[in-house]
Write a protein that holds these residues in place. Structure first.
Motif, PDB file in Angstrom:
ATOM      1  N   THR A 117       0.830  -1.202   0.000  1.00 42.11           N
ATOM      2  CA  THR A 117       0.000   0.000   0.000  1.00 42.11           C
ATOM      3  C   THR A 117       0.863   1.250   0.000  1.00 42.11           C
ATOM      4  O   THR A 117       1.997   1.258   0.482  1.00 42.11           O
ATOM      5  N   PHE A 118       0.280   2.316  -0.561  1.00 43.26           N
ATOM      6  CA  PHE A 118       0.968   3.611  -0.558  1.00 43.26           C
ATOM      7  C   PHE A 118      -0.059   4.724  -0.513  1.00 43.26           C
ATOM      8  O   PHE A 118      -1.245   4.516  -0.775  1.00 43.26           O
ATOM      9  N   VAL A 119       0.423   5.910  -0.141  1.00 48.21           N
ATOM     10  CA  VAL A 119      -0.405   7.115  -0.162  1.00 48.21           C
ATOM     11  C   VAL A 119       0.340   8.189  -0.939  1.00 48.21           C
ATOM     12  O   VAL A 119       1.578   8.215  -0.950  1.00 48.21           O
ATOM     13  N   PHE A 120      -0.411   9.040  -1.589  1.00 53.28           N
ATOM     14  CA  PHE A 120       0.197  10.180  -2.266  1.00 53.28           C
ATOM     15  C   PHE A 120       0.513  11.245  -1.222  1.00 53.28           C
ATOM     16  O   PHE A 120      -0.298  11.521  -0.343  1.00 53.28           O
ATOM     17  N   ILE A 155       4.259   7.575  -0.636  1.00 51.91           N
ATOM     18  CA  ILE A 155       4.850   6.952   0.549  1.00 51.91           C
ATOM     19  C   ILE A 155       4.399   5.500   0.577  1.00 51.91           C
ATOM     20  O   ILE A 155       3.198   5.221   0.678  1.00 51.91           O
ATOM     21  N   ILE A 156       5.360   4.575   0.447  1.00 51.88           N
ATOM     22  CA  ILE A 156       5.043   3.148   0.587  1.00 51.88           C
ATOM     23  C   ILE A 156       4.999   2.873   2.084  1.00 51.88           C
ATOM     24  O   ILE A 156       5.995   3.041   2.788  1.00 51.88           O
ATOM     25  N   CYS A 172       7.843   1.738   4.749  1.00 53.28           N
ATOM     26  CA  CYS A 172       7.736   0.313   5.041  1.00 53.28           C
ATOM     27  C   CYS A 172       9.149  -0.274   5.152  1.00 53.28           C
ATOM     28  O   CYS A 172       9.971  -0.074   4.259  1.00 53.28           O
ATOM     29  N   PRO A 173       9.456  -0.977   6.244  1.00 51.14           N
ATOM     30  CA  PRO A 173      10.806  -1.540   6.423  1.00 51.14           C
ATOM     31  C   PRO A 173      11.229  -2.472   5.275  1.00 51.14           C
ATOM     32  O   PRO A 173      12.386  -2.443   4.852  1.00 51.14           O
ATOM     33  N   PHE A 174      10.310  -3.273   4.757  1.00 57.27           N
ATOM     34  CA  PHE A 174      10.666  -4.166   3.655  1.00 57.27           C
ATOM     35  C   PHE A 174      11.056  -3.360   2.414  1.00 57.27           C
ATOM     36  O   PHE A 174      12.098  -3.602   1.808  1.00 57.27           O
ATOM     37  N   ALA A 175      10.208  -2.410   2.036  1.00 54.96           N
ATOM     38  CA  ALA A 175      10.498  -1.589   0.850  1.00 54.96           C
ATOM     39  C   ALA A 175      11.822  -0.849   1.037  1.00 54.96           C
ATOM     40  O   ALA A 175      12.623  -0.753   0.108  1.00 54.96           O
ATOM     41  N   LYS A 176      12.065  -0.334   2.235  1.00 53.78           N
ATOM     42  CA  LYS A 176      13.323   0.385   2.517  1.00 53.78           C
ATOM     43  C   LYS A 176      14.517  -0.534   2.276  1.00 53.78           C
ATOM     44  O   LYS A 176      15.508  -0.133   1.675  1.00 53.78           O
ATOM     45  N   ARG A 177      14.432  -1.788   2.739  1.00 52.20           N
ATOM     46  CA  ARG A 177      15.529  -2.748   2.531  1.00 52.20           C
ATOM     47  C   ARG A 177      15.768  -2.992   1.043  1.00 52.20           C
ATOM     48  O   ARG A 177      16.906  -3.065   0.588  1.00 52.20           O
ATOM     49  N   ILE A 198       8.947   7.620  -0.983  1.00 53.69           N
ATOM     50  CA  ILE A 198       9.447   7.593   0.398  1.00 53.69           C
ATOM     51  C   ILE A 198       9.086   6.209   0.944  1.00 53.69           C
ATOM     52  O   ILE A 198       7.909   5.922   1.176  1.00 53.69           O
ATOM     53  N   PRO A 199      10.085   5.330   1.117  1.00 54.63           N
ATOM     54  CA  PRO A 199       9.786   3.965   1.583  1.00 54.63           C
ATOM     55  C   PRO A 199       9.751   3.874   3.111  1.00 54.63           C
ATOM     56  O   PRO A 199      10.750   3.561   3.755  1.00 54.63           O
TER      57      PRO A 199
END
Length: 94
Positions: free
Chosen positions: A29-32, A39-40, A77-82, A74-75
């Motif tokens: 999921t994400f928001v504008f 932002i994921i 989410c910890p998974f997306a950031k990794r 902008i990630p």
């Protein structure tokens, strides 16, 4: 196994997801955030599909979407950031 990443947008929120056998098995999921950023905020994959690369596939689709729409990601989410940390070719959308 067909793993096409689909996109659904509803006002200021969005969802990348993968359906397998007509069931959503992975979603992100994400928001504008304004007109130029997303932002994921959450990634989830059914345990049966852990380690199969579905999460990374969704992040990759988000990157393609961001490039196409000229957005930054902008990630949160910890998974997306990794995934972003491990994939230098995605840095252009950060």
């Amino acid at each position: 196994m067909e793993t096409e990443v689909k996109l659904e947008i509803n006002n200021d929120k969005g969802l990348f997801y993968i359906e397998i056998d007509n069931k959503i098995e992975a979603k992100m999921t994400f928001v504008f955030a304004g007109s130029d950023k997303i932002i994921i905020d959450h990634t989830e994959v059914n345990k049966a599909y852990n380690g199969k690369g579905l999460g990374k596939k969704m992040v990759q689709k988000a990157v393609e979407f961001a490039r196409e729409k000229k957005l930054k990601i902008i990630p949160l989410c910890p998974f997306a950031k990794r995934v972003f940390d491990k994939t230098p070719e995605f840095k252009d959308v950060l």
